[in-house]
Scaffold this active site. Structure first.
Site, PDB file in Angstrom:
ATOM      1  N   ASP A 197      55.747 -11.757  27.134  1.00 25.30           N
ATOM      2  CA  ASP A 197      57.036 -11.668  27.814  1.00 25.30           C
ATOM      3  C   ASP A 197      56.828 -11.535  29.320  1.00 25.30           C
ATOM      4  O   ASP A 197      55.711 -11.290  29.789  1.00 25.30           O
ATOM      5  CB  ASP A 197      57.799 -10.459  27.273  1.00 25.30           C
ATOM      6  CG  ASP A 197      59.296 -10.613  27.370  1.00 25.30           C
ATOM      7  OD1 ASP A 197      59.772 -11.595  27.970  1.00 25.30           O
ATOM      8  OD2 ASP A 197      60.007  -9.742  26.826  1.00 25.30           O
ATOM      9  N   ASP A 249      68.149 -13.676  27.507  1.00 23.89           N
ATOM     10  CA  ASP A 249      68.371 -13.219  26.134  1.00 23.89           C
ATOM     11  C   ASP A 249      69.704 -13.703  25.586  1.00 23.89           C
ATOM     12  O   ASP A 249      70.711 -13.785  26.303  1.00 23.89           O
ATOM     13  CB  ASP A 249      68.337 -11.697  26.066  1.00 23.89           C
ATOM     14  CG  ASP A 249      66.948 -11.137  26.338  1.00 23.89           C
ATOM     15  OD1 ASP A 249      65.997 -11.934  26.404  1.00 23.89           O
ATOM     16  OD2 ASP A 249      66.831  -9.908  26.482  1.00 23.89           O
TER      17      ASP A 249
END
Length: 697
Positions: A197, A249
């Site tokens: 990430d 997201d």
């Protein structure tokens, strides 16, 4: 001499697929030949994962029957670590320490539990080295180096949990060895999938280091990048990883718990925003590397934040664009309605065909996407993306890519809709979708490579999966070619589909020529020589006899060629070059390749710059307006489309990788008899995209 390399065997045999232009070869680690399927902890479990919760989700993945439909990954995301005021606590070699209060049995025991259920285990990391490792000057396992030797303490990395991650100095050999030691630890635990990430344009060296590290473990580990990666580096992500997150997201962070946790998990705006992203990124998806549009929030009914129609559309679109299907919902509380959605094998097959769909209609709330499968069927999805009001969405078969009637099957219900002559329409509720399989009544003409003219190549049959009596193995030289003689019943543009295999890790580009048109296309690795893919491109044909030649452009030769299918030509509409139109606050240029005519229009970077075309039609009625454009930025450049002074729509013109890459956007318009004006006006300070021409079909 024809040299043929090998790569690691893959678990799934690729029977054949349609791909767009591939600008770079995919990762050659032999993994993710099809998009990954499973579950990830972030959406529902969020910041509070533990051993008990992870085991419960693994149990539910099996007991619900999802695992038997292909959902096999159980992925532990962030917040499994232990932190103090200086960031992540670390082990004796500077790697993140697992919080033993959350995972008392350790990660290996959890992975073993997951594996015992026939599933695969995923893990999480971000770039860099923890501040605590550097402060304590921890040794690098198996080396004489220490953390202070490899850390760049003047810079930190993005991290969403404990922060305090220093960047690594990769000019020092210890930096790669540190990442290797971390990857080796994960491999020893039984990790099958790793999400890294916090990746962005500044972390390419970190992604390269992790790619090398995972490979040297000897364990097959699916490598995923997150999140909101810049499209300008798309070819890099494709070369190094098996998937990459194209946006932020999908979660809305609008729940009642801390940090917006709890239900709802998402909302329609977070899902529908993926439509434009998918159109921009479509060209980069293919075997071994997939555009990841984030978690699939289907499973817990309306409480996830989407209506049933919106959830079906959510799953339909993820399947159409061949996104990984990683569920974010609570698998221990699946509703029967949502479980039926998730286990619809017709939908799963659309995702797993490995073909990323293209958008062919984008008009207001109406969108239509299409893809062609290896058996010649077309999968078509019609959407009403609005939040109020029904809308009738229509598409012609010629827009989809073929002519003549087709047998239509509704893929959600499985029911037949009979034979449909030339177009398809559906009146859809807000957020509703219609997903169909269209099987043309007349198959595309099929031409085997072994029957074509072969220059510097040979017919062979030593690899499985070909059609006919064999395939052509190009000689490994520049200029080797295969030339097909094809016949067309009428003049026009035809879709030509090549079935090919490339068992190496090296792209094998070719030029494709027909009737004065030359295209250059990449043919990346397909996993091995028994794994076949398909690539489709558009070529102009004349009525009667035509020749299509595919010529290798590098010393590696071309890929193995099995056959070409040629669709019925679609008559070419009337073309109007942008450089011949009325240009307001812009200029005709020719400094980028690939344009038609004598140039293209480069809009001035301001609101209101426009190009206006004067067109004539013999009769009033509906037309398909096709705009050929390039947008070499990473930012959408929308334009208002007006016909005879009336606004038709504001159309998105998303990025096309670079200024030499041209794509078509289509809009339905109505024209009057005789003279008409069509104006394309920039609506943002970035101006419009470069415009090459318009075509009226």
């Amino acid at each position: 001499m024809r040299r043929r390399g090998t790569v690691a065997a893959v678990a799934v045999l690729l029977a054949g697929l349609f791909t767009s232009v591939q600008p770079a070869a995919a990762s050659d680690n032999g993994l993710s030949i099809r998009p990954a399927m499973g579950w990830s902890s972030w959406s529902f479990v969020r910041r509070w994962p533990d051993e008990t919760k992870m085991k419960a989700q693994a149990d539910a993945l099996v007991s619900s029957g999802l695992a038997t439909h292909g959902y096999v990954y159980i992925n532990l995301d962030d917040f499994y670590q232990k932190c103090d005021s200086n960031g992540f606590q670390v082990d004796g070699f500077g790697r993140w320490a697992v919080d033993t209060a959350k995972f008392p049995s350790g990660i290996k025991a959890l992975a073993d539990y997951v594996h015992a259920k026939g599933l695969k285990f995923g893990f999480y990391v971000t770039p860099g080295i923890a501040k605590n490792a550097v402060t304590a000057n921890k040794p690098i396992e198996g080396t004489s180096y220490h953390a202070q030797d490899i850390a760049d303490t003047s810079q930190t990395h993005k991290n969403y949990n404990c922060k305090n991650m220093y960047r690594l100095n990769y000019s020092h050999p210890g930096a790669q060895l540190f990442i290797n030691s971390w990857a080796n630890q994960m491999a020893s635990w039984g990790v099958d999938y790793l999400k890294i990430d916090g990746v962005d344009a500044t972390t390419v060296a970190d992604v390269e280091a992790w790619d090398k590290a995972l490979r040297q473990t000897g364990r097959p580990i699916n490598f995923a990048l997150s999140n909101n990666l810049p499209i300008a580096q798309a070819t890099t992500w494709k070369r190094l990883a098996n998937s990459w997150r194209t946006q932020g997201d999908v979660e809305c962070y609008c729940g009642p718990g801390s940090n917006g946790s709890g239900f709802p998990l998402t909302d329609w705006s977070h899902v529908s925003s993926r439509f434009n992203s998918a159109a921009s990124w479509q060209q980069y998806a293919g075997p071994g590397g997939w555009n990841d549009y984030d978690s699939l929030e289907v499973g817990n009914g309306d409480q996830v934040g989407l209506t049933a129609d919106q959830r079906r559309t959510h799953m339909t679109h993820w399947a159409m664009i061949s996104s990984p299907l990683l569920l974010g919902t609570d698998l221990t509380a699946l509703t029967s309605t949502d479980l039926a959605m998730l286990t619809n094998d017709r939908l799963i097959a659309v995702d797993q065909d490995g073909v990323a769909a293209q958008r062919i209609v984008n008009s207001g709330v109406n969108q239509v996407w299409r893809k062609r499968e290896s058996n010649g069927d077309y999968i078509v999805a019609l959407y009403n993306t609005g939040t109020s009001g029904n809308s009738t969405v229509s598409v012609t078969w010629s827009q989809v890519g073929f002519t003549g009637p087709a047998d239509v099957t509704n893929l959600w219900s499985g029911g037949s809709e009979g034979t449909v002559a030339s177009s398809y329409s559906a009146t859809l509720r807000p957020g509703e979708t219609r997903l169909i399989r269209a099987r043309p009544a007349t198959a595309s003409p099929h031409y085997e490579a072994e029957d074509a003219t072969i220059s510097q190549g040979v017919v062979e049959s030593n690899h499985a999966g070909y059609s006919g009596s064999g395939f052509v193995n190009y000689d490994n030289i520049v200029g080797s070619y295969v030339e097909w003689n094809v016949n067309a019943t009428a003049a026009g543009n035809a879709n030509v589909t090549l079935k090919y295999a490339n068992g190496t890790a090296v792209n094998r580009p070719m030029t494709i020529t027909a009737n004065g048109t030359t295209l250059t296309r990449d043919f990346p690795g397909t996993g091995n020589w028994d794994t076949w893919a398909t690539a489709t491109f558009t070529l102009p044909l004349v009525a009667g006899a035509n020749t299509i030649r595919m010529t290798a452009t590098t010393a590696n030769g071309g890929p193995n060629a099995d056959y070409v299918d040629v669709s019925a030509p679609t008559p070419v509409g009337t073309e109007y070059q942008a450089e011949d139109a009325t240009i307001s606050q812009g200029v005709a240029e020719s400094n980028h390749t690939g344009f038609t005519g004598t140039g293209f229009v480069n809009y001035d970077n301001l609101v209101g710059s426009y190009v206006e075309f004067a067109v004539n039609t013999a009769a009033a009625g509906a037309r398909t307006l096709t705009i050929r454009y390039a947008n070499g930025t990473a930012v959408n450049r929308p334009m208002e489309v007006t016909v005879n002074g009336t606004t038709v729509t504001t159309q998105s013109f998303p990025a096309t990788t670079n200024w030499d890459t041209w794509v078509d956007g289509t809009i339905p318009v109505n024209l009057q008899t005789g003279a008409n004006t069509i104006r394309l006006t920039a609506t943002t300070a970035g101006g419009g995209p470069n415009v090459d021409r318009i075509t009226l079909g």
